[in-house]
Scaffold this active site. Structure first.
Site, PDB file in Angstrom:
ATOM      1  N   SER A 191       5.650  -6.947   3.985  1.00 12.99           N
ATOM      2  CA  SER A 191       6.243  -7.252   5.287  1.00 12.99           C
ATOM      3  C   SER A 191       7.014  -8.567   5.218  1.00 12.99           C
ATOM      4  O   SER A 191       6.795  -9.391   4.339  1.00 12.99           O
ATOM      5  CB  SER A 191       5.145  -7.358   6.334  1.00 12.99           C
ATOM      6  OG  SER A 191       4.389  -8.519   6.085  1.00 12.99           O
TER       7      SER A 191
ATOM      8  N   CYS B  61       9.814   1.381   3.639  1.00 14.68           N
ATOM      9  CA  CYS B  61      10.746   0.336   4.071  1.00 14.68           C
ATOM     10  C   CYS B  61      12.146   0.893   4.219  1.00 14.68           C
ATOM     11  O   CYS B  61      13.014   0.261   4.792  1.00 14.68           O
ATOM     12  CB  CYS B  61      10.721  -0.866   3.131  1.00 14.68           C
ATOM     13  SG  CYS B  61      11.249  -0.482   1.493  1.00 14.68           S
TER      14      CYS B  61
ATOM     15  N   PHE C 238       0.812  -1.224   0.000  1.00 14.20           N
ATOM     16  CA  PHE C 238       0.000   0.000   0.000  1.00 14.20           C
ATOM     17  C   PHE C 238       0.844   1.273   0.000  1.00 14.20           C
ATOM     18  O   PHE C 238       0.377   2.324  -0.412  1.00 14.20           O
ATOM     19  CB  PHE C 238      -0.927   0.016   1.229  1.00 14.20           C
ATOM     20  CG  PHE C 238      -0.212   0.331   2.511  1.00 14.20           C
ATOM     21  CD1 PHE C 238       0.009   1.659   2.901  1.00 14.20           C
ATOM     22  CD2 PHE C 238       0.266  -0.689   3.326  1.00 14.20           C
ATOM     23  CE1 PHE C 238       0.681   1.957   4.074  1.00 14.20           C
ATOM     24  CE2 PHE C 238       0.953  -0.394   4.488  1.00 14.20           C
ATOM     25  CZ  PHE C 238       1.161   0.934   4.872  1.00 14.20           C
TER      26      PHE C 238
ATOM     27  N   LYS D 205      -0.874  -7.385  -8.869  1.00 16.00           N
ATOM     28  CA  LYS D 205      -1.864  -7.434  -7.790  1.00 16.00           C
ATOM     29  C   LYS D 205      -1.453  -6.359  -6.785  1.00 16.00           C
ATOM     30  O   LYS D 205      -0.597  -6.594  -5.927  1.00 16.00           O
ATOM     31  CB  LYS D 205      -1.853  -8.829  -7.144  1.00 16.00           C
ATOM     32  CG  LYS D 205      -3.190  -9.283  -6.526  1.00 16.00           C
ATOM     33  CD  LYS D 205      -3.723  -8.404  -5.422  1.00 16.00           C
ATOM     34  CE  LYS D 205      -2.990  -8.580  -4.118  1.00 16.00           C
ATOM     35  NZ  LYS D 205      -3.364  -7.555  -3.112  1.00 16.00           N
TER      36      LYS D 205
ATOM     37  N   GLU E 155      -4.937  -3.808  -1.874  1.00 19.41           N
ATOM     38  CA  GLU E 155      -6.364  -3.502  -1.946  1.00 19.41           C
ATOM     39  C   GLU E 155      -6.689  -2.221  -1.170  1.00 19.41           C
ATOM     40  O   GLU E 155      -7.782  -1.691  -1.280  1.00 19.41           O
ATOM     41  CB  GLU E 155      -7.209  -4.682  -1.462  1.00 19.41           C
ATOM     42  CG  GLU E 155      -7.038  -5.063  -0.003  1.00 19.41           C
ATOM     43  CD  GLU E 155      -5.867  -6.000   0.242  1.00 19.41           C
ATOM     44  OE1 GLU E 155      -4.866  -5.962  -0.535  1.00 19.41           O
ATOM     45  OE2 GLU E 155      -5.922  -6.769   1.214  1.00 19.41           O
TER      46      GLU E 155
END
Lengths: 501, 501, 501, 501
Positions: D230, D285, D153, D177, D180
């Site tokens: 993650s 990150c 995200f 993908k 969401e």
């Protein structure tokens, strides 16, 4: 018969020693000031003979798979390692450099052979699939043919080894014209190459003078010239070789400066400068010949430290490994070096340590100049503007790193330089903006390792590709680009390969 | 004011059009045989002015991050794509090439801009950790400073685009001296570069003749010369530029042969030869000007097929896209091409199709020569030994591929060549052993794509690095090698950074 | 003591042979069907001991300059060349391959050592100047730590040599778990490495079975696993090693097809297929095990020629160099191979030459299967769908190259393949569209040379980087990217380095 | 219809938006704490549909010349630049990051497109002439087929742009993908790609959750998976993808430390830390989340300076560019971040600035946490051992650089790190020995530029090839090595091509 058995130093052509009757010149032992050996000076016929043999050897050598060519270099490395001591002795007798110094020279040379052993990797061409629909294109790096190397007296083994191992693994034949002052090392290397399995004619040595050089420069079978020497000759070589349509890389003179910043550790600096300035009597194109001290305090301290250390240095015969360096190469050169010292003195430099009139016991006739330290040099002095090529270290005093860099950038040469500092920013600023090809940070002799390339800027190098390393692969090959399409429409649509029924 | 508004073609210096009062020369529309435009011929002051501006622009451009320099090229590509038609028209008016041909030229040029957009990848230096204990070494490829390009009339946009996009993204400033016969394209490119965000002074165009060229060749701020033209001039450029210590790549003439083997599909061969031989009136250094047919049967069939097709070809004005090719560049050149045809006829060649006295309706004063086919050429004919640079295709008949290859290998030039065959072994044998730099297998114009490099062998190229592609990166930069050691023993063992207690 | 003096085959850990008391397994001489030697099977403690030693050795080896690490490989190559015959004998006794075949295996292995000698070139990172204003960035390829290799019985020397020379010159420590069926070669290589000057602990050999393998797979100090073996085990290794977070390359099985087109020279084809199919009893992952003949005529002729030649082949003991190939590795494997032959027969294949029940005189208990030729194989047969790994050549008949390619592309494996043709277009079409990693054109065993990389597609390789060559350098190192800026504004503007006054 | 017209966020498959009836999930505006949009969650049929379309598109895209594929990327870059503001808005609404921050994200993404434009250079294979007599060998890097990206995200545009531009120019088809939580950016990029000329089916977006992910991981037409998220999910992805035989690169969590040495300029340090720690709410990150101060004096001073600056920071809605950062992504995540702060407090940390209970006026329901500074952190605290992924900066105090490095090397993660110093030796020692993949010297967010590669060590990355840059080319292609020999002896010796007489 081999190089060990004679005082007549001839040529090595087509896998054999050759001693045609021709003009000769004495090869001196510079520590003794006399010479027992004589070197033959090739006339045009002899050079032509070498070229012809190389021309005959080329087609087969070119088509020998690169891995096989490389195996010769693996073996050559091994043989050279086994014969290092003998080669040191040969070099010492003719050049005068102390054995440990000659050992270092050979070691550096061997590293060039090691890099040449990477040839299968280095010669890879570039393959592009589908540059257009169903068209592929790729490059091949093919050998040029016969290439020549003209090398200086000061590294009788190393500089030739910068050139021929790579030229040869690339598939070329090579003609080496070493310095007539230190010719034997080249012949010994030629012998070892033959022992290592190199086909005859692939590597040839012709000894000689300008006659041989000019013949090589003008000959239409010589495709490329690699030269290392003084700038005046380098310039002549570059101009002449290119005039005859050849590719050429010609490395010339240098004036290498070390800049010492206030944050440097002066004990380390002094120690490392000694070898850099006086090693091999300063007869190195990477010798550190000028120190620019930033701030008088730095200059004063450094001069004091250097003086103490310099006065301990020992000069003498190559075979005594307690000596720090040996004689200069010739009487003429000794006189020239001493001239520069005297001239500097007259122009106002301060002679802190004076190496003139150095006569080691038992070697009173040798061409010695002792380590010399001169302070308060200014850029307009004659001795500063020229390369001295002797054991002479000059100190310039400035107020800032910018001033130091401006002096360096204004010099004719741009070979090597070094900055002493602990500061990351100073290092980056200096290395980015200095107009010099080889830069050391706390490394006084920043000679690139064999897998990088050697080359200065400005009048220190003529040409676009540098010596040894990756550049030399491109220099010793020409590119061929193939564009390929297979076209019969029949094949795909109409199944040309199906059986007739 | 811009290039579109005037018939006086000046210079582009420091981001502006400049029209100093000076000597002028007519720029012809070769299809009409007359010229409305005039080009200014720079004197030494004007060239000096361009050099000075570039010199001022250099330091900031050099230190601009490569990604920012590259962004200018991304934008320049976009602008050029948006202005292709106008540029086609400019080229057509001065050179005479048909619009679709000019479109192709520009497209090829754009591909060089695209490759220049890879600069962040291409400029990467080599980093070696621990070349000695705690010593690292790396190379940087720094721009040279100011470099110059001297380009020919036949590709007014493409050949400049071979050079300056890469030179510029490498951080150099560039001075372009285009052909005085076709000067406008270069000026239009200069305008687009400024629109794309290039700082002023980085790219400059000076129009002129030998005075401008010689001034560039001798100026000590010009670091490198790229040249494309005839071999006689290339040789002069190479000799002179190198004499003044510069690096130089000089591309000269060509005589490109196609070999047709008996297994080739002759319909395909004939079709593909037409464009390769007659496209752009044969005024291309990669034009296919000689066919070597292996076997009389092949020759007879091919000549028959070619004759039929050649007689259908149309010549005329650039703006009529039904034309296949246009006029030659000048009256003098037309006469030279016709001389070679006549001379060949006298020496025994068979003129299968004769293009002399071609006068397209409405363009009777244009410099046209029609497509010409000559059979039974022999290597000793004058018209074979020289580059004709016109719409003339010559046929040589031989008995074997080896014979064909020997003829090619004996020629002075070694630019491009092509083999027609279906046989893998023949293709490999030919491409391996032919002494030519760019080889096509069933590809008659084997111009390397923009991400490979362009260069011939023998008298077709002087220098060691080729035009555009990977070689040009190395040509337009000099290598700097940094060797770095950080030395205070205190740091590691004695924890200099720990807090005092 | 060394590998030559004992029948107990232990481990090599920390520079020494080790023979802890532990479980043992017989090592057979497969030509005799008996075994005098026993190999120790490491328990977890022994593997842990090897890992610990490697862990201790790593920091110093990592920081050893790459040129010094490489020198060990130069010496290792020399020692291995001097000991080739002894190593052949070791391999022959345990594996059964004929001496000339073992010689070839070692030669291939040595080429991997030679490529590892290119490490200074291969390990160069990428240096980018000014990625932002005054910010530089570069990559370093640092060793991973401890890496492990798990190798198969069929190349006791070559496959380990694919792995450890490169892993080691990259600065890693290595643990080799060779096949317990042919363990001695690895130990001998370990001895030579020590002689070549490799520090203890850098290279270690543990013999063992699944216990040792699983311990390596799960140990958190093992950073990477290289495996060569069957697909079922490769899949297990890849799944397990990655589950424990490691990088892994796992090479599995193969079914290598040759396609013979109608234009091929069938004498050449037949000759070259013999060695490719039956050499080393077909126990090679690149063995050519299926021929797809395009057209019945081709199939008929080829089968006839092959039959004649196959019946001349000799099997027997490794030391008799007149033998063409030796026994299979074990009784179990012999039974499996014979099962596939029998099964194919039952499913409708035609057994042209039958190698079952081969009992060479004097070696009746050896695990021999003779050369077997089966015609009219169809893709749905069990023996086709699996890798037989024996001296069995299968013929499939098709009508077109497209059909042949479809069969190959449908197979589970995609290791190697070969096309026999003279046609350039067929070669290009085949090599472009075949779903196989290593493609030969008229080369039946297209094993890439050491300076390219080895790897199949589909179920023949798990992972993204292939074995040896350029890929292995990236596999055995991790990338570190440094971005550096030096920042004190003082330095440039305010001349921090000028002396205080 | 396009992404701009709807609150129902569907998929992009085969060049079209698709909104099958299926499960939905709210997409929140995290600054408001409510969501008007809904994202469709793909079921297995929808994913299958995307895969099928990609499968159909692949063969033509694979065979499209690389220069044509690259042209799509040139155009895509241009379109994206023209639409940056709209994309910023899309990102702001779903993610909450301030516009200038989103602008930076997109700029970084565009640089990846620019690098993808180097594909013709990057995809070059290696060509070796004469690997044996008359045998050539070369590598081609062919696309894998269909590859998938699963992205987080926090960078809705940039992380997808790390992946698909390179995957696509290499000739692959791509299924993305996205998260969401922030799905719209990906769909907008898909639209622009189509506008740029990408053929339908080459790039597809499926929105969804674990169902979609698992379907991709297990599908045998998906050849490779790139993941960023993650560590716990990265580990699952790597284990699962590899279990199904795919290649995989999975980037996980981080804990990035800055070490501040006593010689650093603390004003600069404090300033540069602010953005590095709190930019994008620390949801990066590469966020700098721990400062290790060497010496209490340094710590005290730094904390004081930071406190002052932190208290000036503004949080709020993305569209107000005076804000420094925005909300966290979700209510759950806000609670987790606050939990770590509270936990640290309980474990003894000193909360210097407390960002809990931050409620910007008018955005009281948003998921905000204010900038938080915690001193006296120790490595055994729970909040230190985990990635907080929020605007929380932790201070650790040590006595020496060695101590600092030991703490970093002991952490589970090894993504990024930074050293603040002026000392060259400290910089080199740190960057050499720190067990972290991306190292900054005075650069707090050492994200490699697009032409290098992104990857951490230890638990921060699973796999062997890193994200974007040179590594990604190798990741998205498989190597094919062709070995080719042309064999008829007739050709050379017997002149097969001469005409019959």
């Amino acid at each position: 018969m081999n190089i060990k058995d004679t005082n007549i130093i001839g040529h090595y052509i087509n896998g054999e020693f050759l001693e045609p009757s021709s003009e000769m010149q004495t090869v001196y032992n510079p520590a003794l000031g006399i010479g027992k050996k004589k070197v033959l000076l090739a006339d045009e016929n002899t050079v032509e003979q070498a070229i012809r043999c190389a021309h005959v050897a080329f087609p087969i050598w070119r088509d020998t798979p690169v891995a096989k060519r490389t195996k010769v270099m693996f073996k050559f490395k091994q043989l050279l390692e086994e014969n290092m001591e003998y080669l040191c002795e040969l070099i010492g007798q003719e050049h005068g450099k102390i054995s440990h110094d000659a050992m270092g020279e050979i070691q550096r040379g061997i590293e060039n052979i090691e890099y040449a052993c990477s040839a299968p990797e280095l010669l890879k061409g570039e393959f592009s699939k589908n540059v257009g629909t169903n068209i592929d294109s790729w490059s091949e790096f093919q050998p040029l043919g016969i290439v020549a190397g003209i090398t200086p007296f000061n590294f009788p083994a190393m500089v030739p080894l910068w050139m021929f191992p790579m030229a040869i693994v690339c598939g070329n034949c090579f003609i080496l014209k070493p310095s007539e002052k230190t010719p034997s090392a080249a012949l010994f290397l030629a012998e070892l190459l033959t022992q290592a399995g190199l086909p005859k004619g692939v590597f040839n040595v012709v000894n000689g003078n300008k006659i041989a050089v000019d013949y090589l420069l003008q000959h239409n079978l010589i495709q490329a010239i690699s030269f290392v020497g003084s700038t005046s000759i380098a310039s002549y070589i570059y101009e002449t070789a290119t005039k005859f349509g050849k590719r050429c890389q010609a490395l010339g003179g240098a004036k290498n400066h070390a800049v010492v910043l206030p944050d440097a550790d002066l004990d380390n600096v002094a120690n490392s400068l000694l070898g850099a300035a006086f090693g091999s009597s300063g007869e190195r194109c990477m010798a550190l010949s000028v120190v620019i001290a930033v701030g008088d305090h730095i200059a004063d301290t450094l001069v004091k430290k250097l003086k103490i250390e310099i006065e301990k240095l020992k000069v003498g015969i190559h075979s005594n490994t307690h000596n720090d360096f040996g004689p200069l190469i010739s009487k003429e050169h000794k006189e020239k070096v001493e001239y520069y010292i005297t001239k500097a003195e007259e122009e106002g430099a301060e002679i802190v340590v004076d190496g003139r009139d150095t006569k080691p016991l038992g070697y009173e006739n040798g061409f010695f100049v002792g380590a010399t330290l001169m302070d308060k040099i200014s850029p307009n002095m004659e001795s500063y503007q020229h390369e001295i090529f002797g054991p002479v270290l000059q100190i310039i005093r400035v107020e800032s790193i910018q001033q130091a860099m401006q002096i360096i950038n204004n010099h004719t040469y741009g070979n090597g330089t070094c900055l002493y500092t602990k500061d990351g920013e100073a290092a980056r600023y200096f290395s980015t903006h200095i107009q010099v090809g080889m830069v050391g940070i706390n490394v006084p002799l920043p000679v690139p390792v064999a897998y990088h390339s050697f080359g200065g800027w400005k009048k220190s190098l003529f040409g676009d590709l540098y010596a040894y390393g990756p550049d030399s692969v491109r220099f010793y090959t020409h590119r061929k680009t193939i564009t390929q399409r297979w076209v019969s429409k029949n094949f795909i649509e109409e199944k040309q390969f199906s059986m007739p029924t």
